[in-house]
Design a protein around this motif. Structure first.
Motif, PDB file in Angstrom:
ATOM      1  N   ASP A  19       0.773  -1.233  -0.056  1.00 22.73           N
ATOM      2  CA  ASP A  19      -0.056  -0.011  -0.152  1.00 22.73           C
ATOM      3  C   ASP A  19       0.931   1.151  -0.047  1.00 22.73           C
ATOM      4  O   ASP A  19       0.383   2.353  -0.135  1.00 22.73           O
ATOM      5  CB  ASP A  19      -1.057  -0.054   1.222  1.00 22.73           C
ATOM      6  CG  ASP A  19      -2.062  -1.040   0.880  1.00 22.73           C
ATOM      7  OD1 ASP A  19      -2.408  -1.509   2.075  1.00 22.73           O
ATOM      8  OD2 ASP A  19      -2.359  -1.478  -0.186  1.00 22.73           O
ATOM      9  N   THR A  42       3.046   4.675  -4.114  1.00 19.77           N
ATOM     10  CA  THR A  42       2.289   5.740  -4.705  1.00 19.77           C
ATOM     11  C   THR A  42       3.179   6.402  -5.767  1.00 19.77           C
ATOM     12  O   THR A  42       4.092   5.961  -6.011  1.00 19.77           O
ATOM     13  CB  THR A  42       2.056   6.846  -3.510  1.00 19.77           C
ATOM     14  OG1 THR A  42       3.248   7.547  -3.411  1.00 19.77           O
ATOM     15  CG2 THR A  42       1.366   6.322  -2.080  1.00 19.77           C
ATOM     16  N   ALA A  80      -2.813   9.335  -0.595  1.00 22.52           N
ATOM     17  CA  ALA A  80      -3.492   8.458  -1.629  1.00 22.52           C
ATOM     18  C   ALA A  80      -3.727   9.026  -2.995  1.00 22.52           C
ATOM     19  O   ALA A  80      -4.059   8.435  -3.718  1.00 22.52           O
ATOM     20  CB  ALA A  80      -5.196   8.214  -0.855  1.00 22.52           C
ATOM     21  N   GLN A  81      -3.480  10.483  -2.972  1.00 24.40           N
ATOM     22  CA  GLN A  81      -3.554  11.028  -4.205  1.00 24.40           C
ATOM     23  C   GLN A  81      -2.336  11.895  -4.281  1.00 24.40           C
ATOM     24  O   GLN A  81      -1.926  12.658  -3.389  1.00 24.40           O
ATOM     25  CB  GLN A  81      -4.919  12.047  -4.497  1.00 24.40           C
ATOM     26  CG  GLN A  81      -6.019  11.196  -4.240  1.00 24.40           C
ATOM     27  CD  GLN A  81      -7.295  11.886  -4.100  1.00 24.40           C
ATOM     28  OE1 GLN A  81      -7.217  13.056  -3.975  1.00 24.40           O
ATOM     29  NE2 GLN A  81      -8.419  11.289  -4.351  1.00 24.40           N
ATOM     30  N   PRO A  98       1.859   0.828 -10.205  1.00 28.21           N
ATOM     31  CA  PRO A  98       0.383   1.110 -10.498  1.00 28.21           C
ATOM     32  C   PRO A  98      -0.177   1.614 -11.747  1.00 28.21           C
ATOM     33  O   PRO A  98       0.915   2.273 -12.274  1.00 28.21           O
ATOM     34  CB  PRO A  98       0.251   1.849  -9.156  1.00 28.21           C
ATOM     35  CG  PRO A  98       1.522   2.642  -8.873  1.00 28.21           C
ATOM     36  CD  PRO A  98       2.496   1.481  -9.329  1.00 28.21           C
ATOM     37  N   HIS A 131      -3.912   6.771  -7.883  1.00 28.09           N
ATOM     38  CA  HIS A 131      -3.331   5.435  -8.147  1.00 28.09           C
ATOM     39  C   HIS A 131      -3.925   4.425  -7.219  1.00 28.09           C
ATOM     40  O   HIS A 131      -3.666   3.267  -7.663  1.00 28.09           O
ATOM     41  CB  HIS A 131      -2.009   5.710  -7.707  1.00 28.09           C
ATOM     42  CG  HIS A 131      -1.615   6.187  -6.470  1.00 28.09           C
ATOM     43  ND1 HIS A 131      -1.183   7.475  -6.280  1.00 28.09           N
ATOM     44  CD2 HIS A 131      -1.857   5.702  -5.233  1.00 28.09           C
ATOM     45  CE1 HIS A 131      -0.942   7.894  -4.994  1.00 28.09           C
ATOM     46  NE2 HIS A 131      -1.309   6.601  -4.198  1.00 28.09           N
ATOM     47  N   ARG A 132      -4.951   4.822  -6.505  1.00 31.69           N
ATOM     48  CA  ARG A 132      -5.708   3.672  -5.485  1.00 31.69           C
ATOM     49  C   ARG A 132      -6.248   2.716  -6.573  1.00 31.69           C
ATOM     50  O   ARG A 132      -7.123   3.629  -7.368  1.00 31.69           O
ATOM     51  CB  ARG A 132      -6.228   4.418  -4.374  1.00 31.69           C
ATOM     52  CG  ARG A 132      -5.328   4.893  -3.281  1.00 31.69           C
ATOM     53  CD  ARG A 132      -4.640   3.819  -2.645  1.00 31.69           C
ATOM     54  NE  ARG A 132      -3.650   4.423  -1.657  1.00 31.69           N
ATOM     55  CZ  ARG A 132      -3.876   4.699  -0.406  1.00 31.69           C
ATOM     56  NH1 ARG A 132      -5.303   4.597   0.225  1.00 31.69           N
ATOM     57  NH2 ARG A 132      -2.915   5.004   0.278  1.00 31.69           N
ATOM     58  N   GLU A 133      -6.284   1.675  -6.229  1.00 31.33           N
ATOM     59  CA  GLU A 133      -7.030   0.746  -7.099  1.00 31.33           C
ATOM     60  C   GLU A 133      -8.509   1.176  -7.265  1.00 31.33           C
ATOM     61  O   GLU A 133      -9.120   0.880  -8.447  1.00 31.33           O
ATOM     62  CB  GLU A 133      -6.741  -0.633  -6.549  1.00 31.33           C
ATOM     63  CG  GLU A 133      -7.575  -1.766  -7.501  1.00 31.33           C
ATOM     64  CD  GLU A 133      -7.171  -1.685  -9.128  1.00 31.33           C
ATOM     65  OE1 GLU A 133      -7.958  -1.816  -9.839  1.00 31.33           O
ATOM     66  OE2 GLU A 133      -5.920  -1.499  -9.271  1.00 31.33           O
ATOM     67  N   GLU A 134      -9.227   1.572  -6.452  1.00 35.00           N
ATOM     68  CA  GLU A 134     -10.642   1.901  -6.266  1.00 35.00           C
ATOM     69  C   GLU A 134     -10.704   3.207  -7.349  1.00 35.00           C
ATOM     70  O   GLU A 134     -11.913   3.063  -7.805  1.00 35.00           O
ATOM     71  CB  GLU A 134     -11.174   2.152  -4.986  1.00 35.00           C
ATOM     72  CG  GLU A 134     -10.640   3.047  -3.962  1.00 35.00           C
ATOM     73  CD  GLU A 134      -9.410   2.581  -3.190  1.00 35.00           C
ATOM     74  OE1 GLU A 134      -9.248   3.071  -1.915  1.00 35.00           O
ATOM     75  OE2 GLU A 134      -8.821   1.663  -3.755  1.00 35.00           O
ATOM     76  N   ASP A 135     -10.030   3.845  -7.150  1.00 37.24           N
ATOM     77  CA  ASP A 135     -10.007   5.253  -8.277  1.00 37.24           C
ATOM     78  C   ASP A 135      -9.766   4.770  -9.454  1.00 37.24           C
ATOM     79  O   ASP A 135     -10.464   5.271 -10.501  1.00 37.24           O
ATOM     80  CB  ASP A 135      -9.011   6.137  -7.566  1.00 37.24           C
ATOM     81  CG  ASP A 135      -9.540   6.785  -6.239  1.00 37.24           C
ATOM     82  OD1 ASP A 135     -10.844   6.721  -6.005  1.00 37.24           O
ATOM     83  OD2 ASP A 135      -8.555   7.176  -5.479  1.00 37.24           O
TER      84      ASP A 135
END
Length: 293
Positions: A6, A9, A86-87, A235, A250-254
Motif C-alpha cells: 500500500d 504511490t 492516496a492522491q 500501479p 493511483h489507488r485501485e478503487e479510483d
C-alpha cells in the motif's frame, strides 16, 4: 516482497527513481551504498522502487552521502511531502513540474494509454501547430516557454509510434465530436491535425473512437488519462488537470472507477471505422476547393 504494497504511490515511485538515479550516477552499488549509510539493503531497495517512503532523516542522509546539493536537493526533498498520500495533488508550480516529470515517466513505461478528450484532441495525438495554438492562446504558458513545451509534447508521441519503438504502447483515444469540428489555430493547422489522426488510426496499436455530440456519457465529465503500466508491480494511474492544479490517482478503487467509465464511453462511441470516416468527412469540409479555369 515490498515492505508494504500500500506504500506504493505515484509520488513515492518518482522519489525512489530520483534517488536511484543519483546513486547510479556515482557508480556505487545498492549493497555498497546501503552499508555506507548503515541501512538495510532491503529497506534501501524498497525506497528506490517506491515501495517505501523514507523518513526525513533517512532522505537527508542519502542525499548528503551522494553529494546532492542545491536545486536538485530541493527538488528531491520536495517529493517527500505527501509521498505516502492516496492522491498526488500538485498546486504549486514546483510540484506541478515534478508531477509532470513523473507523468511523462509513467507514459514512457506504459503498456496502454487511454485518453479521453471531449473538447480537445488529446495531447499525445496533437500536431505541432495545434499544440502551439492552444498554448499560445490558453494564457497558462509563458511565451518564452511555449517552444520548449511544444517540443516536449511532440517528443511524447514516440511512445505510441511503431516507427520509433519496437513495442509501442497501445493508445485508445476517445475524442468528442466537438474536438474534431472546432477549428483551432486556423483551417490549415486543423487540417494537419485531422490528417495526423487519420494517419495514426491506421497503426495496429492505435484505436481512435469519436464520441457523438448527442446524449450524455462519462466522457463529458472532463478530460482524463488512464495509463496502464507495461511492467508488473507498478500501479496504473489516472491523471486529471485543471488550470491551476494537477491530480494523479493511483489507488485501485479510483483507477477502477475510470476503467469502468472508459468501458461505458467505448460502448457508446463510434467504431474505429466510423470514426475514421467522420474525420475524413470533416477534412473534406475544411479542404478548399480546387480552382478550375
Amino acid at each position: 516482497m515490498p515492505e508494504n504494497e500500500d506504500a506504493t504511490t505515484s509520488k513515492a515511485l518518482r522519489l525512489g527513481a530520483a534517488i536511484r538515479q543519483e546513486r547510479s550516477a556515482t557508480g556505487i552499488s545498492l549493497s555498497e551504498f546501503a552499508r555506507t549509510i548503515g541501512m538495510a539493503k532491503s529497506r534501501l531497495s524498497n525506497i528506490e522502487n517506491g515501495h517505501a517512503v523514507p523518513k526525513e532523516h533517512e532522505l537527508g542522509t542519502i542525499l548528503t552521502r551522494l553529494d546532492v546539493t542545491g536545486v536538485r536537493y530541493e527538488e528531491i526533498v520536495g517529493l517527500l511531502d505527501g509521498a505516502d498520500a492516496a492522491q498526488w495533488v500538485a498546486t504549486s508550480l514546483a510540484d506541478q513540474a515534478r508531477q509532470h516529470e513523473a507523468y511523462v515517466d509513467f507514459e514512457q513505461k506504459a503498456g496502454r494509454i487511454v485518453e479521453n478528450g471531449p473538447l480537445l484532441i488529446p495531447g499525445i495525438a496533437q500536431t505541432e501547430g495545434y499544440a502551439r495554438a492552444i498554448m499560445s492562446s490558453g494564457g497558462t504558458v509563458p511565451p518564452e516557454q511555449i517552444s520548449t513545451r511544444v517540443a516536449t509534447r511532440l517528443g511524447r508521441r514516440a511512445v505510441i509510434s511503431p516507427d520509433e519503438r519496437t513495442e509501442p504502447a497501445a493508445l485508445v483515444a476517445l475524442i468528442g465530436e466537438p474536438a474534431i469540428r472546432r477549428v483551432i489555430g486556423g483551417r490549415a493547422v486543423m487540417l494537419k491535425q485531422l490528417e495526423y489522426l487519420l494517419k495514426i488510426s491506421k497503426w495496429d496499436n492505435v484505436e481512435i473512437r469519436i464520441t457523438a455530440e448527442e446524449g450524455w456519457g462519462p466522457n463529458l465529465e472532463g478530460a482524463f488519462t488512464l495509463i496502464e503500466p507495461r511492467a508488473a508491480g507498478t500501479p496504473a494511474i489516472v491523471f486529471l488537470e485543471t488550470r491551476r492544479s494537477g491530480l494523479i490517482l493511483h489507488r485501485e478503487e479510483d483507477v477502477a472507477a475510470y476503467r469502468a467509465a472508459v468501458e461505458l464511453v467505448v460502448q457508446a462511441a463510434m467504431s474505429p471505422t466510423e470514426s475514421a470516416e467522420l474525420i475524413a468527412s470533416v477534412i473534406d469540409g475544411l479542404t478548399p476547393p480546387v480552382a478550375t479555369r
